[in-house]
Design a protein around this motif. Structure first.
Motif, PDB file in Angstrom:
ATOM      1  N   ARG A 138     -49.147 -12.828  69.668  1.00 27.37           N
ATOM      2  CA  ARG A 138     -49.620 -11.591  70.297  1.00 27.37           C
ATOM      3  C   ARG A 138     -49.501 -11.651  71.814  1.00 27.37           C
ATOM      4  N   VAL A 139     -49.803 -12.794  72.393  1.00 27.92           N
ATOM      5  CA  VAL A 139     -49.737 -12.906  73.853  1.00 27.92           C
ATOM      6  C   VAL A 139     -48.296 -12.828  74.336  1.00 27.92           C
ATOM      7  N   VAL A 141     -57.010 -13.914  72.283  1.00 35.32           N
ATOM      8  CA  VAL A 141     -56.002 -13.140  73.009  1.00 35.32           C
ATOM      9  C   VAL A 141     -56.607 -12.536  74.271  1.00 35.32           C
ATOM     10  N   THR A 188     -52.311 -16.003  67.746  1.00 33.10           N
ATOM     11  CA  THR A 188     -52.697 -15.760  69.138  1.00 33.10           C
ATOM     12  C   THR A 188     -51.499 -15.879  70.064  1.00 33.10           C
TER      13      THR A 188
END
Length: 483
Positions: free
Chosen positions: A168-169, A315, A165
């Motif tokens: 991806r952020v 996300v 997570t």
């Protein structure tokens, strides 16, 4: 006599050299006006928002020094028409529009300029030299001013969903369009991660030792280092976790809903279940809130596995929060809101054996519904686990061997409808006030005495359950919590 001129010349040269050396030394040690902020090395801009791939190194051109290829790609980009028009308008009036400038972020011995994405390193210095690597800290400092949001994951080394997570952020943020800064620590407990363990090498739970102690156990010293070197630089924190010991959790937020700033954070995640919990003693969430930093725990999925549904939900929730804080542009994601749960309870196995579940994660249950069975593999005796309450399955054990008393099903007791927040459009304009409050006032909040309600806030009343014969459920106990 012939030596005197040489001595006089040598003496003058020596005096001149000392004078130059003193001047040079003064220039090197001269720092900024504030003696408490010495100059720091500037962090390299790694452009985390762009995908990277390993490329073979090309041989340098003959007779051309490294870094001076002279290609067209090295030429400065042409200014955008809007930027040129803006500059022309400002120069014509002679009064350029006043705009608050973003400031460099000073963190971990480095200075991250505005509009920069980079990687730093944190080390608690609690290991032998060369045994463990430094912990990576991803930083994106936006071009515009704003709050600093921190994302922490893998405080328990076997919880993988939070790691993905954070990646991806952070790697999808554009520094040029970001207001404020985002700090992401994908793997806080690097010791546990290397061994696939929830705990540190000293068999202690790192998330029970915050804010730490510089003279305590190894876990307490690591917690103290992380809390002071990273956490105290944050205006708000999202601590990412999963279920523990082969349990899985419905994506949910946990926070102290008696704290108004925490409540505002929970409203920024879109359609995500919210569970009231002040957190066990020693958790990062509780220590940060007590230090005046609004913090929530985002639970999603199970340990030791990567769950795409849990990661995607996390996300989306964090991106919506960034919008709610006014850090990114408008970002719509959600439909109907999820309920708020002020009470919850654990349904435990009464005997040991192999547990098989009859319900799904997130399923609504009534009092008396069959949740699962525990079967003795030797005697074939089967015991049922039935729900004692009306509620929803927020967490549950995966099919496995359990011991008597094992926390198998986490049932959330829904609040009355009047306590559920209505859905709101998530826009940067509507979130401007919230962002300012978190940025400027989070660390100035006065601590509340133990057991006291915050000022100007009504006491939380979970209300009766729909079944009048239902006994009042107990709050989540520390032994059953996952964070």
């Amino acid at each position: 006599m012939p030596l005197r001129p040489r001595l006089r010349h040598s003496g003058n040269a020596l005096l001149l050299a000392i004078s130059l050396l003193s001047t040079t030394s003064f220039a090197l040690t001269e720092g900024p006006d504030d003696p408490q902020e010495p100059p720091l090395p500037q962090a390299e801009n790694l452009k985390l928002d762009q995908p990277t791939a390993e490329e073979p190194q090309e041989p340098e051109a003959a007779g051309q020094p490294a870094g001076e290829t002279g290609s067209a790609d090295d030429a400065p980009p042409a200014e955008e028409p809007e930027a040129q028009a803006s500059e022309a308008s400002g120069s014509a009036t002679g009064e350029p529009a006043e705009q608050e400038e973003a400031k460099p972020l000073r963190l971990l011995g480095a200075e991250v300029p505005p509009a920069t994405a980079t990687r730093l390193a944190w080390s608690p210095s609690q290991h032998f030299e060369g045994v463990y690597s430094n912990t990576a800290v991803l930083v994106v400092n936006g071009a515009q001013p704003g709050p600093t949001l921190c994302l922490t994951a893998a405080i328990h080394g076997d919880e993988l969903n939070g790691i993905e997570t954070v990646r991806r952020v952070l790697y999808n943020l554009e520094p040029a369009s970001l207001s404020g800064a985002v700090i992401g620590v994908p793997i806080v407990n690097l010791q546990g991660f290397h061994r696939g363990s929830r705990y540190l090498t000293d068999r202690r739970d790192l998330n029970r030792h915050f804010p730490g102690n510089p003279h305590g156990s190894s876990a307490a010293r690591i917690a103290h280092s992380f809390f002071n070197e990273v956490v105290k630089h944050c205006d708000a924190i999202v601590d990412l976790h999963t279920g523990s010991f082969y349990r899985t959790n419905l994506p949910q937020l946990r926070g102290d809903l008696r704290n108004p700033k925490v409540v505002k954070m929970t409203k920024g995640f879109g359609s995500t279940v919210v569970l009231h919990s002040d957190g066990a003693e020693g958790t990062l969430r509780r220590a940060a809130v007590e230090a005046g930093i609004p913090t929530v725990t985002l639970e999603a999925g199970a340990p030791m596995v990567l769950d795409e549904v849990s990661v995607s939900h996390s996300v989306k929730g964090i991106r919506t929060l960034l919008n709610q804080l006014g850090m990114v542009s408008k970002f719509r994601l959600w439909g109907d809101p999820e309920p708020v749960y002020y009470n919850s309870t654990w349904q435990r196995a009464t005997t040991g054996g192999i547990i098989f579940s009859e319900v799904e994660l997130g399923e609504f249950v009534r009092k008396g519904d069959l949740l699962g069975t525990v079967t003795n593999p030797i005697t074939n005796v089967r015991k049922e686990i039935r729900s004692q309450y009306n509620g929803r399955v927020l967490g549950m054990a995966l099919n496995q061997v359990v011991q008597p008393g094992f926390a198998a099903y986490h049932i959330g007791i829904q609040a009355p409808e009047e306590q559920i927040s209505p859905p709101e459009d998530v826009t940067a304009e509507a979130a401007e006030k919230t962002a300012e409050e978190i940025e400027s006032g989070s660390k100035d909040a006065a601590p509340q005495p133990d057991g006291a309600e915050p000022a100007n806030e009504e006491p939380v009343d979970p209300g009766p359950a729909s079944d009048e014969e239902m006994a009042k459920p107990q709050a989540v106990s520390p032994e059953g919590e996952d964070d």
